[in-house]
Design a protein around this motif. Structure first.
Motif, mmCIF file in Angstrom:
data_model
loop_
_atom_site.group_PDB
_atom_site.id
_atom_site.type_symbol
_atom_site.label_atom_id
_atom_site.label_comp_id
_atom_site.label_asym_id
_atom_site.label_seq_id
_atom_site.Cartn_x
_atom_site.Cartn_y
_atom_site.Cartn_z
ATOM 1 N N LEU A 1 -4.689 -4.585 -2.026
ATOM 2 C CA LEU A 1 -5.093 -3.406 -2.803
ATOM 3 C C LEU A 1 -6.405 -2.842 -2.269
ATOM 4 O O LEU A 1 -6.543 -1.627 -2.067
ATOM 5 C CB LEU A 1 -5.234 -3.764 -4.285
ATOM 6 N N GLN A 2 -7.367 -3.703 -2.023
ATOM 7 C CA GLN A 2 -8.661 -3.235 -1.516
ATOM 8 C C GLN A 2 -8.537 -2.679 -0.100
ATOM 9 O O GLN A 2 -9.203 -1.708 0.246
ATOM 10 C CB GLN A 2 -9.682 -4.372 -1.555
ATOM 11 N N ASP A 3 -7.685 -3.271 0.719
ATOM 12 C CA ASP A 3 -7.480 -2.770 2.077
ATOM 13 C C ASP A 3 -6.890 -1.359 2.073
ATOM 14 O O ASP A 3 -7.134 -0.583 2.992
ATOM 15 C CB ASP A 3 -6.550 -3.702 2.867
ATOM 16 N N ASN A 4 -6.131 -1.041 1.034
ATOM 17 C CA ASN A 4 -5.501 0.274 0.946
ATOM 18 C C ASN A 4 -6.287 1.254 0.070
ATOM 19 O O ASN A 4 -5.782 2.330 -0.243
ATOM 20 C CB ASN A 4 -4.066 0.133 0.415
ATOM 21 N N GLY A 5 -7.494 0.891 -0.335
ATOM 22 C CA GLY A 5 -8.360 1.823 -1.060
ATOM 23 C C GLY A 5 -8.200 1.827 -2.567
ATOM 24 O O GLY A 5 -8.702 2.723 -3.235
ATOM 25 N N CYS B 1 0.890 -11.213 -13.806
ATOM 26 C CA CYS B 1 1.443 -12.331 -13.042
ATOM 27 C C CYS B 1 2.120 -13.318 -13.983
ATOM 28 O O CYS B 1 1.761 -13.416 -15.151
ATOM 29 C CB CYS B 1 0.332 -13.076 -12.304
ATOM 30 N N ASP B 2 3.072 -14.051 -13.404
ATOM 31 C CA ASP B 2 3.655 -15.166 -14.150
ATOM 32 C C ASP B 2 2.582 -16.218 -14.385
ATOM 33 O O ASP B 2 1.594 -16.316 -13.648
ATOM 34 C CB ASP B 2 4.806 -15.793 -13.363
ATOM 35 N N LYS B 3 2.818 -17.030 -15.405
ATOM 36 C CA LYS B 3 1.851 -18.063 -15.759
ATOM 37 C C LYS B 3 1.642 -19.061 -14.630
ATOM 38 O O LYS B 3 0.537 -19.517 -14.393
ATOM 39 C CB LYS B 3 2.343 -18.772 -17.021
ATOM 40 N N GLY B 4 2.683 -19.389 -13.890
ATOM 41 C CA GLY B 4 2.596 -20.401 -12.843
ATOM 42 C C GLY B 4 2.301 -19.847 -11.461
ATOM 43 O O GLY B 4 2.424 -20.559 -10.468
ATOM 44 N N THR B 5 1.892 -18.576 -11.358
ATOM 45 C CA THR B 5 1.605 -17.988 -10.047
ATOM 46 C C THR B 5 0.372 -18.635 -9.444
ATOM 47 O O THR B 5 -0.640 -18.839 -10.110
ATOM 48 C CB THR B 5 1.370 -16.471 -10.189
ATOM 49 N N ARG B 6 0.457 -18.949 -8.177
ATOM 50 C CA ARG B 6 -0.683 -19.552 -7.480
ATOM 51 C C ARG B 6 -1.779 -18.513 -7.275
ATOM 52 O O ARG B 6 -1.514 -17.341 -7.029
ATOM 53 C CB ARG B 6 -0.229 -20.142 -6.146
ATOM 54 N N TYR B 7 -3.001 -18.971 -7.392
ATOM 55 C CA TYR B 7 -4.152 -18.080 -7.266
ATOM 56 C C TYR B 7 -4.224 -17.452 -5.876
ATOM 57 O O TYR B 7 -4.611 -16.296 -5.726
ATOM 58 C CB TYR B 7 -5.431 -18.865 -7.582
ATOM 59 N N ALA B 8 -3.824 -18.173 -4.870
ATOM 60 C CA ALA B 8 -3.860 -17.652 -3.503
ATOM 61 C C ALA B 8 -2.933 -16.449 -3.358
ATOM 62 O O ALA B 8 -3.271 -15.468 -2.677
ATOM 63 C CB ALA B 8 -3.472 -18.746 -2.510
ATOM 64 N N GLU B 9 -1.761 -16.491 -4.005
ATOM 65 C CA GLU B 9 -0.827 -15.357 -3.941
ATOM 66 C C GLU B 9 -1.432 -14.129 -4.646
ATOM 67 O O GLU B 9 -1.299 -13.004 -4.176
ATOM 68 C CB GLU B 9 0.511 -15.737 -4.595
ATOM 69 N N PHE B 10 -2.079 -14.384 -5.768
ATOM 70 C CA PHE B 10 -2.734 -13.299 -6.492
ATOM 71 C C PHE B 10 -3.835 -12.673 -5.639
ATOM 72 O O PHE B 10 -3.972 -11.448 -5.570
ATOM 73 C CB PHE B 10 -3.296 -13.834 -7.814
ATOM 74 N N MET B 11 -4.627 -13.488 -4.976
ATOM 75 C CA MET B 11 -5.723 -12.971 -4.154
ATOM 76 C C MET B 11 -5.198 -12.205 -2.939
ATOM 77 O O MET B 11 -5.842 -11.254 -2.486
ATOM 78 C CB MET B 11 -6.651 -14.111 -3.712
ATOM 79 N N LYS B 12 -4.054 -12.566 -2.416
ATOM 80 C CA LYS B 12 -3.456 -11.790 -1.324
ATOM 81 C C LYS B 12 -3.131 -10.373 -1.796
ATOM 82 O O LYS B 12 -3.365 -9.395 -1.073
ATOM 83 C CB LYS B 12 -2.190 -12.480 -0.801
ATOM 84 N N VAL B 13 -2.590 -10.273 -3.002
ATOM 85 C CA VAL B 13 -2.282 -8.953 -3.564
ATOM 86 C C VAL B 13 -3.580 -8.166 -3.774
ATOM 87 O O VAL B 13 -3.670 -6.976 -3.443
ATOM 88 C CB VAL B 13 -1.491 -9.093 -4.880
ATOM 89 N N MET B 14 -4.610 -8.809 -4.314
ATOM 90 C CA MET B 14 -5.901 -8.127 -4.531
ATOM 91 C C MET B 14 -6.490 -7.641 -3.205
ATOM 92 O O MET B 14 -7.005 -6.514 -3.128
ATOM 93 C CB MET B 14 -6.890 -9.081 -5.223
ATOM 94 N N ASN B 15 -6.433 -8.461 -2.169
ATOM 95 C CA ASN B 15 -6.961 -8.054 -0.864
ATOM 96 C C ASN B 15 -6.182 -6.877 -0.288
ATOM 97 O O ASN B 15 -6.771 -5.963 0.305
ATOM 98 C CB ASN B 15 -6.955 -9.237 0.105
ATOM 99 N N GLY C 1 0.816 -1.224 0.000
ATOM 100 C CA GLY C 1 0.000 0.000 0.000
ATOM 101 C C GLY C 1 0.841 1.260 0.000
ATOM 102 O O GLY C 1 0.580 2.195 -0.759
ATOM 103 N N ASP C 2 1.865 1.304 0.856
ATOM 104 C CA ASP C 2 2.736 2.485 0.917
ATOM 105 C C ASP C 2 3.528 2.662 -0.375
ATOM 106 O O ASP C 2 3.700 3.780 -0.858
ATOM 107 C CB ASP C 2 3.691 2.367 2.108
ATOM 108 N N ASP C 3 4.003 1.558 -0.940
ATOM 109 C CA ASP C 3 4.757 1.644 -2.194
ATOM 110 C C ASP C 3 3.872 2.132 -3.344
ATOM 111 O O ASP C 3 4.319 2.894 -4.197
ATOM 112 C CB ASP C 3 5.375 0.289 -2.537
#
Length: 144
Positions: free
Chosen positions: A127-131, A111-125, A90-92
């Motif tokens: 983003l939403q937590d920081n507005g 994302c890379d082709k082999g990125t796990r969906y859980a890692e992607f969803m952590k990033v999405m969450n 968020g700060d970055d």
């Protein structure tokens, strides 16, 4: 299709097929349409003069450079070209956006082709937590 009504050979009632096209009706229709359009064309012009006000709209400035979040298969998160982490994402992002409004800013995620969906969803969450609610996913164009 025309028919040959007289001529040599055959009986009196024998009718032969004629494959020639009669062009006269076609030319008549085209001439009538030409006259109609010649009469109607001057009526389509606007003869009322109107003085319109000048445009008030100002030219739009170039849009700001988009912000990309890159997520590697190993779990590394990048904001632009700078390495980040989920804790400081968020700060970055706010530093990368600068003085622009975070509510109106679109964040692009790739994302890379082999990125796990859980890692992607952590990033999405995060983003939403920081507005940051306007998110676009970037894919590779297969058309070559």
């Amino acid at each position: 299709m025309g028919a040959k009504l007289s001529g040599g050979g055959g009986s009196k009632f024998h009718v032969e097929a004629n494959s020639e096209i009669n062009v006269t009706p076609f030319v008549d229709v085209m001439l009538v349409l030409l006259i109609i359009f010649m009469v109607a064309a001057p009526l389509a012009t606007v003869s009322v003069e109107v003085k319109l006000p000048p445009a008030i709209a100002k030219p739009i400035a170039n849009p700001p450079k988009p912000v990309y979040i890159s997520l590697q298969k190993s779990g590394n998160v990048y904001v632009g070209n700078e390495l980040s982490s989920l804790d400081t994402l968020g700060d970055d992002l706010k530093k990368a956006i600068g003085a622009r409004n975070p509510d109106e800013e679109r964040i692009f995620i790739r994302c890379d082709k082999g990125t796990r969906y859980a890692e992607f969803m952590k990033v999405m969450n995060k983003l939403q937590d920081n507005g940051f609610y306007s998110v676009a996913l970037q894919g590779e164009d297969d058309a070559k």
